[in-house]
Design an enzyme around this catalytic site. Structure first.
Site, mmCIF file in Angstrom:
data_model
loop_
_atom_site.group_PDB
_atom_site.id
_atom_site.type_symbol
_atom_site.label_atom_id
_atom_site.label_comp_id
_atom_site.label_asym_id
_atom_site.label_seq_id
_atom_site.Cartn_x
_atom_site.Cartn_y
_atom_site.Cartn_z
ATOM 1 N N TRP A 289 75.239 46.358 54.332
ATOM 2 C CA TRP A 289 74.470 47.445 55.003
ATOM 3 C C TRP A 289 75.264 48.333 56.123
ATOM 4 C CZ3 TRP A 289 69.551 49.873 55.187
ATOM 5 C CH2 TRP A 289 69.056 50.165 56.190
ATOM 6 N N ASN A 291 74.229 51.642 59.047
ATOM 7 C CA ASN A 291 73.426 52.772 59.458
ATOM 8 C C ASN A 291 74.022 53.705 60.562
ATOM 9 O OD1 ASN A 291 72.195 50.004 60.527
ATOM 10 N ND2 ASN A 291 71.181 51.241 62.110
ATOM 11 N N ASP A 292 73.595 53.660 62.046
ATOM 12 C CA ASP A 292 73.890 54.428 62.699
ATOM 13 C C ASP A 292 75.524 54.615 62.876
ATOM 14 O OD1 ASP A 292 71.337 54.207 63.290
ATOM 15 O OD2 ASP A 292 71.567 53.618 65.277
ATOM 16 N N GLN A 308 77.007 50.763 62.766
ATOM 17 C CA GLN A 308 76.195 49.654 62.683
ATOM 18 C C GLN A 308 76.271 48.980 61.281
ATOM 19 O OE1 GLN A 308 73.324 48.615 65.496
ATOM 20 N NE2 GLN A 308 75.317 49.133 65.826
ATOM 21 N N PHE A 349 74.545 46.495 69.106
ATOM 22 C CA PHE A 349 73.580 47.671 68.592
ATOM 23 C C PHE A 349 74.470 49.045 69.122
ATOM 24 C CE2 PHE A 349 68.885 46.982 68.282
ATOM 25 C CZ PHE A 349 69.072 45.879 67.209
ATOM 26 N N SER A 350 73.915 50.293 68.997
ATOM 27 C CA SER A 350 74.726 51.542 68.717
ATOM 28 C C SER A 350 75.336 51.899 70.025
ATOM 29 C CB SER A 350 73.901 52.423 68.385
ATOM 30 O OG SER A 350 73.438 52.350 67.002
ATOM 31 N N ARG A 408 68.656 51.537 75.218
ATOM 32 C CA ARG A 408 69.793 51.084 74.265
ATOM 33 C C ARG A 408 70.688 52.429 73.951
ATOM 34 N NH1 ARG A 408 65.047 50.411 71.561
ATOM 35 N NH2 ARG A 408 64.648 51.887 69.901
ATOM 36 N N ASP A 409 71.700 52.387 73.120
ATOM 37 C CA ASP A 409 72.646 53.312 72.571
ATOM 38 C C ASP A 409 73.181 54.400 73.739
ATOM 39 O OD1 ASP A 409 71.132 52.141 70.406
ATOM 40 O OD2 ASP A 409 69.766 53.968 70.466
ATOM 41 N N GLU A 457 65.700 56.935 71.003
ATOM 42 C CA GLU A 457 66.944 56.537 70.324
ATOM 43 C C GLU A 457 68.239 57.587 70.386
ATOM 44 O OE1 GLU A 457 65.532 52.946 67.460
ATOM 45 O OE2 GLU A 457 65.834 55.030 66.515
#
Length: 711
Positions: A289, A291-292, A308, A349-350, A408-409, A457
């Site tokens: 997988w 994502n970001d 991610q 995480f991002s 986050r991020d 986010e």
């Protein structure tokens, strides 16, 4: 090479299994209904009926079967109550169920009662301190209770953090379904440990230990036989060392061990990059997988795309930072994982990345400038890591975390006027969601500066000239959905010039990021977004949208941001088809001679007196209504004012997406779509009158991926 140590481990376990024919399982409850049926509820914790997965403000709940489950997070962790089954007759030697939630015996638990007395109990799993939202199988041995009448009671009497329990799929079974720890001794002789995946299987924990230390730990839907696909664990860093592989498996799942293998190549890679639904000019990861996009940064001729990544399954989870590089924003080479989680449950995480050209952090040790990644460690806060080898390997900063807000991020950038680093990071304060700004001189010590409310986010923040005029350069601020505001920034505070403006009109866009450290002579602001376009049945999932150049232009509505595909797409242009001058009179005309399923379309159509114009692309209609000024593709709609009497469209066609740019880039619409297999070609349509294709050029596109035979 098949792991030879398996035989000695597996055979004794297989011999010890009962040889009696198993009786069919008896379903007690699967919680798929709209309500609890004959089950009795007390209190408020269990709501009006089974939850449909994760509840508001809850961490993602995984591991349940079907669509429904018992989830006592109704109303948050402050709610309490009980849920009690009708009487049942015990007819099998085991009761098995899926359980997650808080690790509080007697308070967040499931009980078996006989004659009103608790005879068996279980609480939430100990996957992490306090609890876990992942449901896992537990089994009670109830051979001594055969024939007795019992009830099952689910209890939530705990208030505060992790004060809830998740339950699903209660069965009477002939054997235990609970995971049992297994260990495997092995010498790491090859680059990869290949693991078989069956999408939808129960997730199992895998832990690799080298020299007494856990070096990798993750969850995987492990296949017992007939894998859907293979994923790989890169163990090259430990080659030649003794290791212990720890797995949690039921007795029925021992066949999975026979499938594990060490190899110097990826198993099942014979068709790599040529899979049926593999995007052919959008980036997607080899396995698992994505994502970001994270840490988009340019250094010494390479565009770095971190992202991610779950390397071990088709769905979200196990968040690592994957890594790919490109010389031209089009052709991508996937590199080894850049950031591994510090430990299971503390995911990477991002975030973002920058080049510390002045060595303000003191991380540089050689001739290469340090690339510094800022990311969210879910167990610690905002952290940084640095690389002194052009982004190939990263070292975690010993002083982490550098910021500990509830958020986050982190997006980090250099602010030249104040000669300081800026961090824009998603921030929660009670019900308020926004972006907080911090400043630093060395990337290590950060000071809170200000906050802007109304964002969620993955913040992005950068200056951009209006109409190319450097004397008018506002700052652009947006979050994951891309809705942006323009304003001024003094190094500490962002002051809005306008409210938010919509940027993306598709269903295949989220969490975009722009590149840092592009050469001054380039002068572009380049963006990549998560494509949110699934590839069902494939050994990979999701993709990145094609890179776009962002610009600000003055329009009748005010200053607005435009997006257009980067010019480098010309590097994969194949055969050109020119249909310029094509006239339409209330008809649909197929475009002859087009080959393949990858296209770049450039269309300028004079509307004349028609009511609608558009295209049918591999069976998918894209329609513009002249009267309403609406451009529509599937469930995506955008307002697009004509330029004079002309509609301008630029369209990128890949196997699972259409990326539509209208009116010179004022409308950006990435659409997730999987055309029917037999739907090929492109046609142009006009209804209710006449239209003329002033320009209509179609380029067939070539794949960006190498021949799998050469990998």
């Amino acid at each position: 090479m098949v792991l030879r140590a398996l035989t000695a481990i597996i055979m004794p376990l297989l011999v010890s299994l009962p040889l009696l024919a198993a009786e069919e399982d008896l379903l007690v409850a699967d919680f798929e209904g709209a309500d609890y049926g004959d089950w009795k509820t007390e209190g408020t914790a269990f709501g009006p009926g089974p939850a449909r997965g994760t509840l508001p403000n809850q961490m993602p709940v995984t591991g349940f079967r079907g669509k429904g489950l018992v989830n006592s997070y109704w109303g948050g962790d402050g709610s309490t109550g009980t849920l009690t089954s009708p009487p049942l007759r015990i007819q099998r030697p085991w009761i098995s169920f899926l359980i997650g939630g808080g690790l509080y015996p007697g308070e967040t638990c499931i009980n078996l009662l006989v004659d009103g007395r608790v005879v068996r109990t279980a609480t939430g799993p100990n996957d992490r301190p306090g609890g876990s939202e992942r449901l896992a199988w537990r089994s009670w041995n109830i051979m001594d209770l055969q024939g007795k009448e019992a009830v099952i009671q689910i209890v939530d009497s705990r208030r505060g953090g992790w004060g809830h329990v998740n339950i699903d799929h209660i069965l009477q079974t002939s054997a235990s379904l609970e995971e049992v720890p297994r260990t495997m001794q092995l010498t790491l002789t090859k680059r990869y440990l290949n693991l078989p995946v069956k999408t939808g299987a129960d997730k199992r924990r895998v832990r690799l230990e080298v020299a007494g230390k856990t070096v990798r730990e993750f969850e995987i839907e492990l296949a017992v036989s007939d894998p859907d696909f293979w994923v790989f664990l890169d163990v090259s860093a430990f080659k030649g060392q003794q290791a212990v592989l720890h797995l949690g498996l039921t007795d029925q799942e021992l066949g999975a061990l026979e499938l594990l293998s060490q190899d110097d190549t990826l198993r099942g890679a014979e068709n790599l990059y040529r899979e049926k639904l593999r995007p052919q000019f959008h980036f997607s990861t080899r396995r698992g997988w994505n994502n970001d996009p994270n840490g988009l940064v340019y250094y010494k001729g390479e565009y770095h795309l971190f992202y991610q990544h779950n390397p071990y399954g088709w769905g979200w989870g196990n968040m690592h930072w994957g890594h790919a590089v490109s010389p031209d924003l089009v052709h991508w080479e996937e590199l080894p994982i850049a950031l591994y989680p510090r430990e299971f449950g503390d995911w990477a995480f991002s975030g973002s990345a920058v080049v510390d050209r002045q060595n303000t952090g003191g991380f540089q040790t050689g001739s290469e400038k340090a690339i510094v990644a800022a990311y969210t460690s879910t167990g610690r806060g905002q952290c940084i890591a640095y690389s002194n080898d052009c982004g190939r390997t990263f070292t975690d900063y010993k002083g982490n975390p550098v910021v500990t807000n509830k958020g986050r991020d982190p997006k980090v950038l250099w602010h030249e006027p104040t000669h300081s680093w800026i961090m824009a990071v998603y921030d929660e304060q009670g019900e308020s969601k926004g972006i907080a700004f911090y400043t630093s001189s060395d990337l290590k010590t950060w000071t809170f500066a200000s906050r802007v409310d109304g964002y969620y986010e993955c913040p992005e923040f950068f200056p951009l000239a209006v109409d190319g005029n450097p004397a008018n350069t506002p700052w652009v601020l947006y979050a994951a959905d891309g809705a942006y505001a323009l304003g001024d920034f003094d190094g500490k505070t962002f002051t809005m010039r306008s409210g938010k403006h919509r940027f993306n009109y598709g269903n295949g866009f989220y969490a975009s990021q722009t590149f840092s450290d592009l050469p001054a002579e380039d002068g572009r602001r380049l963006q990549i977004a998560w494509g949110r376009m699934a590839s069902p049945g494939m050994p990979f999932n999701q993709m990145m949208d094609f890179p776009v150049e962002l610009t600000l232009h003055t329009t009748p509505e005010g200053v607005r941001m435009f997006a257009n595909p980067v010019a480098e797409i010309a590097g994969i242009h194949g055969r050109k088809h020119d249909f310029t001058g094509l006239e339409l009179a209330d008809e649909e005309k197929p475009l002859p001679g087009l080959q393949g399923d990858l296209f770049h379309v450039d269309l300028q159509i004079t509307l004349e007196e028609c009511k609608q114009v558009g295209l049918r692309i591999r069976g998918v209609p894209l329609v513009y209504d002249v009267q309403t000024r609406e451009l529509k593709c599937g469930d995506c709609t955008a307002h697009a004012e004509p330029v004079g009497d002309m509609l301008l469209l630029e369209i990128l066609v890949d196997r699972t997406s259409l990326e539509i740019f209208a009116q010179g880039g004022s409308v950006y619409m990435p659409v997730a779509v999987i055309p029917a297999e037999d739907a090929q070609g492109i046609s142009v349509t006009a209804t209710g009158g006449r239209a003329v294709c002033t320009t209509l050029e179609v380029f067939e596109l070539t794949s960006i991926w190498p021949d799998p035979a050469g990998l």
